[in-house]
Design a protein around this motif. Structure first.
Motif, PDB file in Angstrom:
ATOM      1  N   ARG A  50       0.825  -1.206   0.000  1.00  0.00           N
ATOM      2  CA  ARG A  50       0.000   0.000   0.000  1.00  0.00           C
ATOM      3  C   ARG A  50       0.865   1.265   0.000  1.00  0.00           C
ATOM      4  NH1 ARG A  50      -1.517   3.904   2.975  1.00  0.00           N
ATOM      5  NH2 ARG A  50      -0.467   3.199   4.846  1.00  0.00           N
ATOM      6  N   ILE A  51       1.918   1.292   0.804  1.00  0.00           N
ATOM      7  CA  ILE A  51       2.729   2.513   0.851  1.00  0.00           C
ATOM      8  C   ILE A  51       3.504   2.718  -0.449  1.00  0.00           C
ATOM      9  CG2 ILE A  51       2.894   2.591   3.362  1.00  0.00           C
ATOM     10  CD1 ILE A  51       5.789   1.671   3.084  1.00  0.00           C
ATOM     11  N   LEU A  52       3.879   1.645  -1.109  1.00  0.00           N
ATOM     12  CA  LEU A  52       4.564   1.792  -2.392  1.00  0.00           C
ATOM     13  C   LEU A  52       3.607   2.300  -3.466  1.00  0.00           C
ATOM     14  CD1 LEU A  52       6.803  -1.357  -2.185  1.00  0.00           C
ATOM     15  CD2 LEU A  52       7.548   1.025  -2.041  1.00  0.00           C
ATOM     16  N   LEU A  53       2.365   1.837  -3.426  1.00  0.00           N
ATOM     17  CA  LEU A  53       1.365   2.355  -4.362  1.00  0.00           C
ATOM     18  C   LEU A  53       1.097   3.838  -4.105  1.00  0.00           C
ATOM     19  CD1 LEU A  53      -1.106  -0.657  -4.422  1.00  0.00           C
ATOM     20  CD2 LEU A  53       0.239   0.211  -6.356  1.00  0.00           C
ATOM     21  N   LEU A  54       1.032   4.219  -2.842  1.00  0.00           N
ATOM     22  CA  LEU A  54       0.843   5.627  -2.480  1.00  0.00           C
ATOM     23  C   LEU A  54       2.017   6.474  -2.957  1.00  0.00           C
ATOM     24  CD1 LEU A  54      -0.675   7.898  -0.996  1.00  0.00           C
ATOM     25  CD2 LEU A  54       0.512   7.170   1.084  1.00  0.00           C
ATOM     26  N   ALA A  55       3.230   5.982  -2.754  1.00  0.00           N
ATOM     27  CA  ALA A  55       4.424   6.711  -3.196  1.00  0.00           C
ATOM     28  C   ALA A  55       4.415   6.868  -4.718  1.00  0.00           C
ATOM     29  CB  ALA A  55       5.689   6.002  -2.735  1.00  0.00           C
ATOM     30  N   ALA A  56       4.071   5.802  -5.439  1.00  0.00           N
ATOM     31  CA  ALA A  56       4.033   5.865  -6.904  1.00  0.00           C
ATOM     32  C   ALA A  56       2.993   6.884  -7.368  1.00  0.00           C
ATOM     33  CB  ALA A  56       3.722   4.486  -7.476  1.00  0.00           C
ATOM     34  N   LYS A  57       1.828   6.884  -6.737  1.00  0.00           N
ATOM     35  CA  LYS A  57       0.773   7.834  -7.106  1.00  0.00           C
ATOM     36  C   LYS A  57       1.215   9.274  -6.831  1.00  0.00           C
ATOM     37  CE  LYS A  57      -3.960   9.119  -5.999  1.00  0.00           C
ATOM     38  NZ  LYS A  57      -5.114   8.877  -5.149  1.00  0.00           N
TER      39      LYS A  57
END
Length: 92
Positions: A50-57
């Motif tokens: 989840r945090i990697l998806l947030l960072a990518a977004k």
């Protein structure tokens, strides 16, 4: 290019702290390319994903890019099973 070294485990225990560090880095340094180095990471949970998806977004909104590098096979399998290989830029 900015490199962020991830810990051995990325799970619910340390995900909030890692999320804060990543978002602070993104907001402060505004890197054009942020590389998350998985060389030492041997476990990732859904909280870590989840945090990697947030960072990518967040990076995409700034016109920047997130790359995930040096993933261990077990960690890469988690990304494949979650269907994130086509969503995140994974370089091995």
């Amino acid at each position: 290019m900015t490199v962020f070294d991830l810990p051995a485990r990325l799970d619910a225990t340390n995900a909030p702290a890692i999320e804060q560090q990543l978002l602070r880095l993104i907001q402060t340094d505004k890197p054009a390319l942020l590389v998350c180095n998985f060389a030492a990471t041997d476990y990732i949970s859904s909280a870590g994903l989840r945090i990697l998806l947030l960072a990518a977004k967040t990076l995409r909104q700034q016109g920047a890019e997130l790359q995930l590098r040096q993933m261990q096979p077990a960690v890469a399998d988690v990304f494949r099973l979650a269907g994130l290989h086509g969503v995140l830029n994974i370089q091995n």
